[in-house]
Design a protein around this motif. Structure first.
Motif, PDB file in Angstrom:
ATOM      1  N   SER A 125       0.568  -1.057  -0.063  1.00 15.51           N
ATOM      2  CA  SER A 125      -0.418  -0.134   0.244  1.00 15.51           C
ATOM      3  C   SER A 125       0.733   1.454   0.421  1.00 15.51           C
ATOM      4  O   SER A 125       0.050   2.494  -0.424  1.00 15.51           O
ATOM      5  CB  SER A 125      -1.498  -0.351   1.330  1.00 15.51           C
ATOM      6  OG  SER A 125      -1.782  -1.479   1.253  1.00 15.51           O
ATOM      7  N   ARG A 128       2.018   1.548  -3.502  1.00 14.96           N
ATOM      8  CA  ARG A 128       0.717   1.985  -4.440  1.00 14.96           C
ATOM      9  C   ARG A 128       0.916   4.091  -3.937  1.00 14.96           C
ATOM     10  O   ARG A 128       0.466   4.656  -4.803  1.00 14.96           O
ATOM     11  CB  ARG A 128      -0.520   1.813  -3.829  1.00 14.96           C
ATOM     12  CG  ARG A 128      -1.595   2.146  -5.392  1.00 14.96           C
ATOM     13  CD  ARG A 128      -3.086   1.335  -4.843  1.00 14.96           C
ATOM     14  NE  ARG A 128      -3.988   2.254  -5.986  1.00 14.96           N
ATOM     15  CZ  ARG A 128      -5.160   1.842  -5.880  1.00 14.96           C
ATOM     16  NH1 ARG A 128      -5.907   0.154  -5.223  1.00 14.96           N
ATOM     17  NH2 ARG A 128      -5.816   1.962  -6.705  1.00 14.96           N
ATOM     18  N   ALA A 129       1.141   4.301  -3.127  1.00 15.10           N
ATOM     19  CA  ALA A 129       0.989   5.727  -2.686  1.00 15.10           C
ATOM     20  C   ALA A 129       1.635   6.451  -3.169  1.00 15.10           C
ATOM     21  O   ALA A 129       2.340   7.717  -3.566  1.00 15.10           O
ATOM     22  CB  ALA A 129       1.648   5.659  -1.076  1.00 15.10           C
ATOM     23  N   GLU A 132       0.914   7.274  -6.524  1.00 20.99           N
ATOM     24  CA  GLU A 132      -0.437   8.158  -7.203  1.00 20.99           C
ATOM     25  C   GLU A 132      -0.005   9.442  -6.088  1.00 20.99           C
ATOM     26  O   GLU A 132      -0.910  10.475  -6.693  1.00 20.99           O
ATOM     27  CB  GLU A 132      -1.408   7.252  -6.159  1.00 20.99           C
ATOM     28  CG  GLU A 132      -1.811   5.973  -7.024  1.00 20.99           C
ATOM     29  CD  GLU A 132      -3.632   4.991  -6.442  1.00 20.99           C
ATOM     30  OE1 GLU A 132      -3.743   4.207  -7.000  1.00 20.99           O
ATOM     31  OE2 GLU A 132      -3.525   5.939  -4.971  1.00 20.99           O
ATOM     32  N   LYS A 133       1.009   9.116  -5.120  1.00 22.22           N
ATOM     33  CA  LYS A 133       1.003  10.561  -4.280  1.00 22.22           C
ATOM     34  C   LYS A 133       2.014  11.592  -4.485  1.00 22.22           C
ATOM     35  O   LYS A 133       2.436  12.417  -4.409  1.00 22.22           O
ATOM     36  CB  LYS A 133       0.235  10.226  -3.443  1.00 22.22           C
ATOM     37  CG  LYS A 133      -0.779   9.994  -3.147  1.00 22.22           C
ATOM     38  CD  LYS A 133      -0.703   9.618  -0.959  1.00 22.22           C
ATOM     39  CE  LYS A 133      -1.824   8.993  -0.805  1.00 22.22           C
ATOM     40  NZ  LYS A 133      -3.384   9.828  -1.275  1.00 22.22           N
ATOM     41  N   ILE A 151       2.200  10.860   4.734  1.00 24.13           N
ATOM     42  CA  ILE A 151       0.672  10.538   4.395  1.00 24.13           C
ATOM     43  C   ILE A 151      -0.308   9.887   5.786  1.00 24.13           C
ATOM     44  O   ILE A 151      -0.799   8.862   6.035  1.00 24.13           O
ATOM     45  CB  ILE A 151       1.109   9.571   3.648  1.00 24.13           C
ATOM     46  CG1 ILE A 151       1.589   8.544   2.967  1.00 24.13           C
ATOM     47  CG2 ILE A 151       1.078  10.790   1.753  1.00 24.13           C
ATOM     48  CD1 ILE A 151       0.766   7.368   2.729  1.00 24.13           C
ATOM     49  N   THR A 153       1.018   7.344   7.427  1.00 21.74           N
ATOM     50  CA  THR A 153       0.979   5.202   7.553  1.00 21.74           C
ATOM     51  C   THR A 153       1.070   5.047   8.484  1.00 21.74           C
ATOM     52  O   THR A 153       2.141   5.067   9.355  1.00 21.74           O
ATOM     53  CB  THR A 153       2.261   5.180   6.220  1.00 21.74           C
ATOM     54  OG1 THR A 153       1.693   5.735   4.939  1.00 21.74           O
ATOM     55  CG2 THR A 153       2.039   3.381   6.865  1.00 21.74           C
TER      56      THR A 153
END
Length: 329
Positions: A125, A128-129, A132-133, A151, A153
């Motif tokens: 995950s 994925r961040a 995307e970020k 972020i 986490t």
């Protein structure tokens, strides 16, 4: 020599008929690592991949994307201490957990990866961040940790199991570990998934804690785009497992897709690539592969690799060489 032995392979070509419909028939394939899994871990390992495949399938059946499905499936395996990813990861030479992961979307070749991250329960995950970020593809070690904190986490301080601590204390060296992981009963459980969604998009994800007693900062194939995994709607998706240094040297995931682009079926492309890896660098491993038309394959050159796939209403799974079971869902 493994090339003389029977290799497990499974292929399903029926899914390609979905071209006749507007929506594709969804497929997800997962693996739990290619190595000589001990009998004591067999039941939990098979159960883990079957559960992950069904979780990913639920995402796809509800109209979710391939990228959502592979992330959810791999998170299941990261959360399962049976596997070497997230909870239950192996320890490096300093007795620490360092995690690597990648995720890739075949629709637009978007990709994210993290390497040598600590105290993160679900590195897939975080990868994925990154995809995307940020404007980057990979973050490592301290930088990845800083990004995770930015972020919000959550940190995890319970990744080390008592079993792994005991194994680490009795292990001798990384060199010894490489031999044992792939040829005896001391674990190497890189996990991964590939998926095809109803809109014809493919995705892959791979995650691992690496190899026991690795040097601090060692990064294997799992977070490297083209080696540990690759996804492209034009050809398909791959997630690899096995000896990371060998996989890196032949860029195994991209090699498999290259052969598919040259007209080979998923099974033949995978077996050709695994054979090449052994011939060139004496490396063993495995992969789950999915074409853009829904043809899938699971193949490995180690003694065992737990795998599972859901196609339509059927769960397929295997563990030993030439083993293929089906269950109606």
């Amino acid at each position: 020599m493994w090339q003389e032995a029977e290799k497990l392979f499974v292929v399903n070509k029926a899914a390609s008929s979905s071209h006749e419909n507007k929506l594709m028939k969804t497929v997800i394939v997962v693996h739990g690592g290619a190595w000589d899994v001990p009998d004591a871990a067999a039941e939990a390992t098979v159960a883990g991949v079957k559960n992950a495949a069904q979780v990913g399938d639920t995402v796809l059946r509800s109209g979710g994307s391939a990228i959502d499905a592979v992330e959810r499936a791999v998170r299941c395996l990261e959360d399962d201490p049976t596997f070497d990813a997230g909870h239950g990861s192996v320890l490096n030479a300093a007795g620490e957990v360092e995690l690597d992961s990648l995720i890739m979307d075949g629709k637009n070749l978007a990709a994210g990866a993290v390497a040598s991250v600590r105290n993160i329960a679900n590195p897939v995950s975080l990868a994925r961040a990154v995809m995307e970020k940020t404007d980057h593809v990979m973050l490592t070690d301290r930088g990845a940790g800083m990004f995770a904190d930015s972020i919000s986490t959550p940190l995890a301080h319970d990744l080390v199991t008592e079993l792994e601590l005991e194994e680490w204390e009795h292990s001798n060296s990384y060199r010894d570990g490489v031999k044992r992981f792939f040829n005896t009963n001391r674990g190497h459980d890189t996990v991964g998934a590939v998926a095809l969604d109803s809109f014809g998009n493919v995705a892959c994800a791979t995650s691992t804690g690496g190899i026991r007693n690795k040097m601090v900062g060692r990064v294997g194939d799992s977070p490297i785009i083209g080696s540990g995994g690759y996804a492209d709607n034009g050809s398909g998706a791959v997630s690899c497992t096995g000896h990371g240094e060998s996989i890196l040297k032949v860029t195994l995931a991209r090699l498999i897709l290259f052969h598919m682009e040259q007209g080979k079926c998923a099974l033949e492309a995978t077996n050709m690539s695994l054979q090449h890896m052994f011939d060139r660098v004496k490396g063993c491993g495995g992969a789950v592969v999915l074409s853009s038309t829904g043809e899938w394959a699971a193949s490995f050159t180690t003694p065992r690799m737990a795998w599972a796939t859901v196609t339509e209403d059927t769960l397929h799974h295997g563990f030993n060489q030439r083993e293929h079971f089906t269950e109606k869902l």
